[in-house]
Design an enzyme around this catalytic site. Structure first.
Site, short mmCIF file in Angstrom:
data_model
loop_
_atom_site.label_atom_id
_atom_site.label_comp_id
_atom_site.label_asym_id
_atom_site.label_seq_id
_atom_site.Cartn_x
_atom_site.Cartn_y
_atom_site.Cartn_z
N ARG A 280 0.87 -1.23 0.10
CA ARG A 280 0.03 -0.22 -0.15
C ARG A 280 0.89 1.32 -0.04
O ARG A 280 0.60 2.25 -0.19
CB ARG A 280 -0.96 0.06 1.45
CG ARG A 280 -1.75 1.29 1.38
CD ARG A 280 -3.00 0.89 2.30
NE ARG A 280 -2.57 0.40 3.46
CZ ARG A 280 -2.05 1.25 4.64
NH1 ARG A 280 -2.04 2.51 4.59
NH2 ARG A 280 -1.71 0.44 5.54
N TYR B 18 -18.31 16.32 -14.51
CA TYR B 18 -18.80 15.12 -14.02
C TYR B 18 -19.53 15.35 -12.85
O TYR B 18 -19.06 15.67 -11.84
CB TYR B 18 -17.43 14.04 -13.93
CG TYR B 18 -17.80 12.66 -13.60
CD1 TYR B 18 -18.67 11.97 -14.18
CD2 TYR B 18 -17.02 12.14 -12.34
CE1 TYR B 18 -19.08 10.82 -13.85
CE2 TYR B 18 -17.27 11.02 -12.11
CZ TYR B 18 -18.37 10.19 -12.83
OH TYR B 18 -18.58 8.91 -12.38
N ASP C 190 -9.03 18.54 -14.74
CA ASP C 190 -9.47 17.26 -14.98
C ASP C 190 -9.17 16.99 -16.46
O ASP C 190 -9.81 17.65 -17.27
CB ASP C 190 -10.86 16.99 -14.54
CG ASP C 190 -11.39 15.60 -14.71
OD1 ASP C 190 -10.93 15.22 -15.82
OD2 ASP C 190 -12.27 15.16 -14.31
N LYS D 168 -10.15 5.53 -18.74
CA LYS D 168 -10.99 5.66 -20.33
C LYS D 168 -9.82 5.35 -21.18
O LYS D 168 -9.22 4.28 -21.47
CB LYS D 168 -11.34 7.32 -20.11
CG LYS D 168 -12.12 7.42 -19.17
CD LYS D 168 -13.34 6.73 -19.07
CE LYS D 168 -14.49 7.11 -18.25
NZ LYS D 168 -14.16 7.28 -16.59
#
Length: 370
Positions: A53, A106, A174, A199
């Protein structure tokens, strides 16, 4: 900062970004590093990888490639685009801060700001692409999305960055719709880039991922600490899949953008299409700004058809189109955005162009539209 010469094209840049330096006896492409116990050494101060992690070499290879493409000093990968953007907002805003978020972007970002940040004393201002400059005049943090998803309006990043810098506000951009192949917000003056790697960068519709990129060491250190403590990490195998996908992103995205330009041009004036939105069209309101800050105009085209039934009929009559709400994959997909609550008409559809042969795609759209 970026070391790849700008004379290289997108395919060369993405291939090099995904490929580690050549070392005799090492494979051409690395495999995933499992999330398992690491062997510890006696020199406790020199250890880099002790727990999955915190860090692992697959992350570092992917992050180095993304930083290269974004023109950033560093990048951090996350389990999704939302994990990345929420980490950025948690680090940068405080009770009493004024945060501007896209009113036309978004929708989940607006929900997070309203449901998780506003109750903590953050003033959340929703502003669309035209209102964002006025809203930024009184903001501490501005989150801009360009091209805007799904309307594909364009925000002038150079102008917005100058405004934010002049008053000490932080600007987050973004870059999901554009990708670093089409637009580099840091070069336009942004402080931080956020994007969904789900994407076009992954391009295969088989993973979730997100990232942050910047050239401010103290900011990236704070974001890395946030990722460590919240556990919003990208799994080792998905990291490897994304690294694998990155090498071909230049080829895929080049075809997708070419298909988008061709389709937008074809659909302009089509009797079944009420309007077409694509930054690469000369009559798009943001075309001149897009020309100034984008290297490609993107793989998304938005259209307005008569109603919801017309959108469903388009998909049903097509041999190539699929209905899907994500975008950036190899198959051309259509998403009727009103079903998700976007403030658009019932016949508004966002089309994500795939890698099909352009002539086949245009012929298929012609048949499906009638």
């Amino acid at each position: 900062m970026s070391t790849l010469p700008r004379r290289y094209g997108d395919s060369t840049r993405t291939l090099k970004a995904a490929t580690p330096p050549a070392q005799p006896g090492r494979p051409v492409a690395p495999g995933p590093v499992p999330v398992s116990a690491y062997h510890l050494s006696a020199d406790e101060s020199a250890e880099l990888d002790t727990y999955g992690r915190a860090s692992n070499p697959t992350w570092r290879q992917l992050e180095a490639g993304i930083a290269e493409l974004e023109g950033a000093a560093e990048a951090l990968v996350f389990g999704s685009g939302m994990a990345a953007v929420t980490a950025a907002l948690r680090v940068l805003v405080r009770p009493g801060s004024v945060l501007v978020v896209p009113a036309d972007g978004y929708y989940q970002v607006r929900r997070f700001a309203a449901e998780s940040l506003a109750p903590l004393g953050v003033t959340v201002v929703e502003a669309d692409h035209a209102e964002i400059f006025e809203a930024a005049e009184r903001a501490d943090v501005v989150l801009a999305e360009t091209p805007v998803n799904p309307t594909l309006d364009v925000v002038d990043l150079h102008r917005l960055a100058r405004l934010c810098r002049g008053r000490g506000a932080r600007l987050i951009v973004d870059n999901t719709a554009a990708t670093p192949l089409a637009q580099q917000p840091l070069a336009c003056g942004a402080d931080l880039v956020v994007a969904s790697a789900t994407k076009a960068l992954s391009g295969h519709s088989d993973l979730l991922g997100g990232y942050l990129a910047a050239s401010r060491g103290e900011l990236m250190a704070a974001l890395a600490r946030e990722r460590l403590l919240t556990g919003a990490v990208l799994g080792a195998f998905d990291t490897w899949l994304l690294l694998r996908s990155l090498a071909g992103a230049g080829l895929r995205y080049g075809r997708q953008c070419a298909n988008a330009q061709a389709l937008a041009t074809m659909l302009t004036g089509h009797p079944a299409v009420r309007s077409v939105r694509y930054p690469g069209l000369p009559d798009h309101p943001g075309h001149s700004v897009a020309c100034a800050q984008m290297q490609h105009f993107g793989s998304l085209v938005s259209v307005e058809l008569a109603d919801a039934a017309a959108v469903h009929a388009l998909v049903a009559r097509s041999d190539l189109l699929v209905a899907s709400t994500s975008f950036g994959g190899m198959h051309t997909s259509v998403d009727r955005r009103a079903r998700w609550g976007d403030p658009v008409g019932d016949g508004f559809a966002r089309i994500s162009l795939g890698i099909e042969d352009t002539d086949d795609l245009l012929a298929d759209f012609g048949r499906a539209l009638g």
